[in-house]
Design a protein around this motif. Structure first.
Motif, PDB file in Angstrom:
ATOM      1  N   MET A 128      -4.482   6.300   3.056  1.00 16.40           N
ATOM      2  CA  MET A 128      -5.120   5.297   3.285  1.00 16.40           C
ATOM      3  C   MET A 128      -6.602   4.984   2.526  1.00 16.40           C
ATOM      4  SD  MET A 128      -3.688   4.074   7.024  1.00 16.40           S
ATOM      5  CE  MET A 128      -5.215   4.568   7.764  1.00 16.40           C
ATOM      6  N   MET A 188      -7.229   2.080   0.423  1.00 16.46           N
ATOM      7  CA  MET A 188      -7.027   0.753   0.916  1.00 16.46           C
ATOM      8  C   MET A 188      -8.422   0.096   0.958  1.00 16.46           C
ATOM      9  SD  MET A 188      -4.446   0.793   4.203  1.00 16.46           S
ATOM     10  CE  MET A 188      -2.845   0.990   3.925  1.00 16.46           C
ATOM     11  N   SER A 189      -8.492  -1.382   1.123  1.00 18.26           N
ATOM     12  CA  SER A 189      -9.770  -2.182   1.044  1.00 18.26           C
ATOM     13  C   SER A 189     -10.013  -2.127   2.684  1.00 18.26           C
ATOM     14  CB  SER A 189      -9.285  -3.424   0.801  1.00 18.26           C
ATOM     15  OG  SER A 189      -8.647  -4.142   1.688  1.00 18.26           O
ATOM     16  N   GLU A 207      -7.663  -4.590   4.469  1.00 17.33           N
ATOM     17  CA  GLU A 207      -6.631  -3.935   5.158  1.00 17.33           C
ATOM     18  C   GLU A 207      -6.737  -2.819   6.233  1.00 17.33           C
ATOM     19  OE1 GLU A 207      -3.731  -3.447   1.207  1.00 17.33           O
ATOM     20  OE2 GLU A 207      -5.673  -2.535   0.890  1.00 17.33           O
ATOM     21  N   GLU A 209      -7.418  -4.722   9.269  1.00 14.04           N
ATOM     22  CA  GLU A 209      -6.167  -5.228   9.994  1.00 14.04           C
ATOM     23  C   GLU A 209      -5.442  -4.236  11.027  1.00 14.04           C
ATOM     24  OE1 GLU A 209      -3.209  -7.276   7.537  1.00 14.04           O
ATOM     25  OE2 GLU A 209      -4.971  -8.228   6.668  1.00 14.04           O
TER      26      GLU A 209
END
Ligand code: PTJ
Length: 249
Positions: free
Chosen positions: A213, A216-217, A220, A223
């Motif tokens: 991960m 990932m931003s 994201e 979330e």
């Protein structure tokens, strides 16, 4: 160490025991750590000695929270050092989080030995042998913390934690991730994220998720964290145990 035959049906569990006995003989683990492991083993037996789907989801949320953290710190005690010292150092490097030795049954000699073990296993920034702060609201040596380490952290990963200290860290405004096989413990209930799994399985799993991960931003990752509820996850862990027991009837 007693040699455990690899074809023993409970090989991993018995090897883990031997690692802790060695930890005690090496002056790294406390005698009380053996009792703690016994309690953990009982819960591990109840969950089927495997990582459940519930634990996997908590592990993913924990990895996301660690990647989002500005100052993550990994707290290490005598059991953690005996069982997953190398894996902790690998995770520390991957997520850029220093480690801090923090003991419940603190002796300076044991702190020194754990620092040495972590250093030889590849950890780079290690706090704990020179604590200069006290976590408010805790009597006892477990309040000792380092201003550059746990004291300043926004997210602390504290496997096999003491309930009071977990609560005190939360009161300081920190997010606490714990690994505890007992979903009923005070620590499990107080923590922001509890991974109900054996530390020997959970640390490599956090590492794998963090690696996956890392690109990932922040949105994201956020979330994933927001979707996680510790209360729900703990009640699912109890259901997992109940289902496992039904299968055994
Ligand atoms: O090295 P020190 O002095 O800091 O002492 C460490 C121990 C673990 C002895 C100390 O923190 C302690 O007494 O802890 P507790 O209150 O017994 O809590 C330990 C929790 O960890 C219990 O809920 C156990 O079920 C759980 N546990 C034990 N072994 C494992 C575990 N959870 C995950 N993986 C394990 N291998």
């Amino acid at each position: 160490m007693t040699e455990i035959p690899e074809d023993h049906p409970r090989y991993m569990s018995l090897v883990t025991r031997e690692m802790l006995v060695k930890g005690v003989n090496d002056g790294i683990t406390s005698m009380q750590g053996l009792i703690a492991q016994g309690r953990g083993e009982a819960f591990d037996y109840l969950i089927g000695e495997k990582t459940t789907g519930t634990a996997m989801r908590a592990t993913k949320a924990a990895a996301a929270m660690l990647l989002l953290a500005e100052r993550p710190v990994i707290s290490v005690n005598g059991n953690t050092a005996a069982l997953v010292s190398k894996e902790i150092c690998e995770l520390s490097k991957l997520i850029d989080a220093p480690v801090e030795v923090n003991l419940f049954h603190r002796t300076e000699e044991r702190v020194g030995k754990i620092v040495k073990r972590l250093r030889s296993d590849g950890c780079i920034t290690i706090y704990g042998d020179n604590p200069d702060r006290l976590i408010p609201g805790l009597s006892h040596d477990r309040a000792k913390a380092s201003s550059e380490g746990i004291w300043a952290a926004d997210v602390v990963l504290v496997p096999l934690e003491d309930g009071d200290r977990c609560e005190a860290l939360i009161r300081m405004g920190k997010k606490v991730i714990t690994i505890d096989l007992n979903p009923l413990s005070r620590t499990s209930r107080m923590a922001t994220i509890t991974i109900v799994d054996n530390i020997v399985r959970a640390i490599p799993n956090i590492h794998a998720f963090a690696l996956e991960m890392k690109s990932m931003s922040p949105m994201e990752l956020q979330e994933i964290v927001v979707e996680f509820s510790n209360a729900e996850s703990l009640s699912r862990s109890l259901e997992d145990i109940a289902e496992n027991l039904k299968k055994l009837q």
